[in-house]
Enzyme design. Structure first.
Site, PDB file in Angstrom:
ATOM      1  N   LYS A  20       0.834  -1.204   0.000  1.00  0.00           N
ATOM      2  CA  LYS A  20       0.000   0.000   0.000  1.00  0.00           C
ATOM      3  C   LYS A  20       0.870   1.256   0.000  1.00  0.00           C
ATOM      4  O   LYS A  20       0.599   2.214  -0.733  1.00  0.00           O
ATOM      5  CB  LYS A  20      -0.939  -0.008   1.212  1.00  0.00           C
ATOM      6  CG  LYS A  20      -1.929   1.151   1.245  1.00  0.00           C
ATOM      7  CD  LYS A  20      -3.107   0.826   2.139  1.00  0.00           C
ATOM      8  CE  LYS A  20      -2.787   0.947   3.604  1.00  0.00           C
ATOM      9  NZ  LYS A  20      -2.856   2.375   4.080  1.00  0.00           N
ATOM     10  N   SER A 159       4.121  12.119  12.455  1.00  0.00           N
ATOM     11  CA  SER A 159       3.747  11.250  11.339  1.00  0.00           C
ATOM     12  C   SER A 159       4.788  11.394  10.237  1.00  0.00           C
ATOM     13  O   SER A 159       5.107  12.509   9.808  1.00  0.00           O
ATOM     14  CB  SER A 159       2.366  11.617  10.790  1.00  0.00           C
ATOM     15  OG  SER A 159       2.120  10.921   9.576  1.00  0.00           O
ATOM     16  N   SER A 186       8.531   6.396  12.401  1.00  0.00           N
ATOM     17  CA  SER A 186       8.309   5.586  11.195  1.00  0.00           C
ATOM     18  C   SER A 186       9.224   5.997  10.041  1.00  0.00           C
ATOM     19  O   SER A 186       8.780   6.179   8.913  1.00  0.00           O
ATOM     20  CB  SER A 186       6.837   5.664  10.761  1.00  0.00           C
ATOM     21  OG  SER A 186       5.970   5.369  11.817  1.00  0.00           O
ATOM     22  N   ASP A 300       2.350  -0.119  12.024  1.00  0.00           N
ATOM     23  CA  ASP A 300       1.330  -0.967  11.409  1.00  0.00           C
ATOM     24  C   ASP A 300       1.466  -2.433  11.802  1.00  0.00           C
ATOM     25  O   ASP A 300       0.547  -3.228  11.559  1.00  0.00           O
ATOM     26  CB  ASP A 300       1.369  -0.830   9.888  1.00  0.00           C
ATOM     27  CG  ASP A 300       0.839   0.520   9.420  1.00  0.00           C
ATOM     28  OD1 ASP A 300       0.176   1.202  10.225  1.00  0.00           O
ATOM     29  OD2 ASP A 300       1.093   0.891   8.264  1.00  0.00           O
TER      30      ASP A 300
END
Length: 416
Positions: A20, A159, A186, A300
């Site tokens: 994705k 983020s 991340s 995730d």
């Protein structure tokens, strides 16, 4: 749709869907290139949001088999209303791209996306010349209007999508830019962005937490083959470890941080073999033990790790995952509630969870809470008992056909 997964052994081969993260970025890079093709992308609710946004800025897109052909735009001059549904990646990257347009646009999304803050990104883009109207911390809907120009900017990045947004936008802005990133989470998702930019002929120089981005660059992506998704693979690896044996094909190395699932499962005592040359991962039923997991780069994977922790003997501590509280839902609380519903002891922390595992059977009702990763992970525990998952249709956000894949491996799945 609710789903019941019942106890049973699974065994067989499967091929996880395409990544994705890579699909989002490849679609966007292709829409900014004169002529490009994206091969074997993931077509899901989130990536369709990106595909629609690419068309809205003027890219022409044609599907041909498993290839998507793009005739891209030379500069972003879009305007109007953009609805990104549930896709945070689409929202953040296009907020940056729309800052290049002299015209006003309004960005919006569904109920979940309207809860996701964008204040740090808006602040950085504002310093570069963009104009925004909305309520702090700039949850959708809000308006954006350019035109940004290159310069020196820094951003606190709860983020990684904020950084990816700036990297895309600043490569097209007039003038060179220096970007300083603080408190990044991340990092591997930023690496995925850099990977796609590099394939597109876009230059970005990185030194630690500093990025130098030459301005007025041109995207020249020609062809991009999207690799398999390690986030999606994690659920099938977990299924093999708790209920039989699964062989995954098409699993080659990439910049995805979620490839770390292989190492984490091994640390828990799981039998996981990865032949990187052949792209094959084999996971077999194993006795698992609790571990400590730093989730700063792998948010995730946390639902998958939590499910494995419920089965594993002893305690598992997941930490450095405070950014999970601003995902589709507060995932830390959602995981805690679902574990509680299945009789698993857990303690939510500010930045993660402590889970006391060792249960051999799981029976009860869990909820996706509208989050695809909750449904994907917690339905697996039905393989060791019987679990009903409410609102399981959300798996289509990242893994359409998930329950069909489980059935092909021998799982008993009842759709209600």
């Amino acid at each position: 749709m609710d789903v019941i997964v019942r106890k049973g052994e699974i065994r067989g081969k499967a091929k996880p869907p395409a990544s994705k993260s890579y699909t989002h970025r490849a679609f966007i890079a292709a829409s900014l290139s004169p002529s490009a093709r994206v091969v074997n992308p993931l077509i899901s609710e989130d990536t369709i949001s990106t595909l629609n946004a690419c068309k809205r800025i003027g890219a022409a897109v044609l599907k041909k088999g498993n290839e998507w052909l793009f005739s891209g735009v030379d500069g972003v001059e879009a305007e109007g209303y953009f609805n990104f549904a549930n896709s945070g990646t689409t929202l953040r990257i296009f907020t940056g791209l729309l800052s290049l347009s002299p015209f006003r646009s309004v960005v919006d999304g569904d109920e979940s996306l309207r809860k996701r803050p964008n204040g740090e990104l808006v602040l950085a883009l504002s310093k570069l010349g963009a104009r925004f109207k909305g309520r702090e911390p700039y949850t959708p809907p809000f308006s954006v209007q350019g035109v940004i120009k290159g310069g020196e900017v820094e951003i606190e990045a709860p983020s990684s999508q904020f950084v990816s947004s700036l990297l895309f936008a600043l490569s097209l802005a007039e003038g060179d830019s220096s970007l300083r990133v603080e408190k990044v989470k991340s990092q591997p998702y930023i690496d995925v962005t850099l990977d796609v930019l590099r394939e597109s002929g876009v230059k970005v120089e990185r030194e630690g937490n500093f990025y130098h981005i030459p301005g007025s660059q041109s995207f020249k992506l020609r062809r991009y083959d999207v690799p398999a998704d390690f986030s999606s693979a994690s659920y099938l690896i977990a299924a093999g470890l708790i209920a039989g044996e699964v062989v995954l094909e098409g699993m080659f190395e990439s910049a995805q941080g979620d490839r770390k699932i292989v190492d984490i499962c091994r640390e828990m005592g799981g039998s996981v073999e990865w032949d990187k040359k052949r792209g094959v991962i084999r996971a077999e039923r194993s006795e698992l033990e609790g571990v400590e997991v730093d989730a700063s780069d792998i948010p995730d994977l946390v639902p998958t790790i939590a499910v494995l922790a419920a089965v594993a003997k002893g305690k598992t501590r997941i930490y450095n995952a405070e950014h999970l509280r601003i995902k589709e839902i507060d995932r830390i609380e959602g995981i805690h509630q679902n574990l509680k519903a299945l009789g698993v002891e857990s303690k939510p922390l500010k930045d993660g969870l402590i889970i006391k595992g060792g249960k051999g059977e799981f029976r009860g009702v869990v909820d996706s809470f509208g989050d695809h990763r909750m449904a994907l992970a917690f339905s697996l525990l039905g393989l060791l008992g019987e679990v009903k998952c409410r609102n399981a249709e959300v798996v289509s956000v990242s893994f359409p056909g998930y329950f069909r894949v489980l059935e092909s491996l021998g799982a008993s799945v009842i759709r209600l």
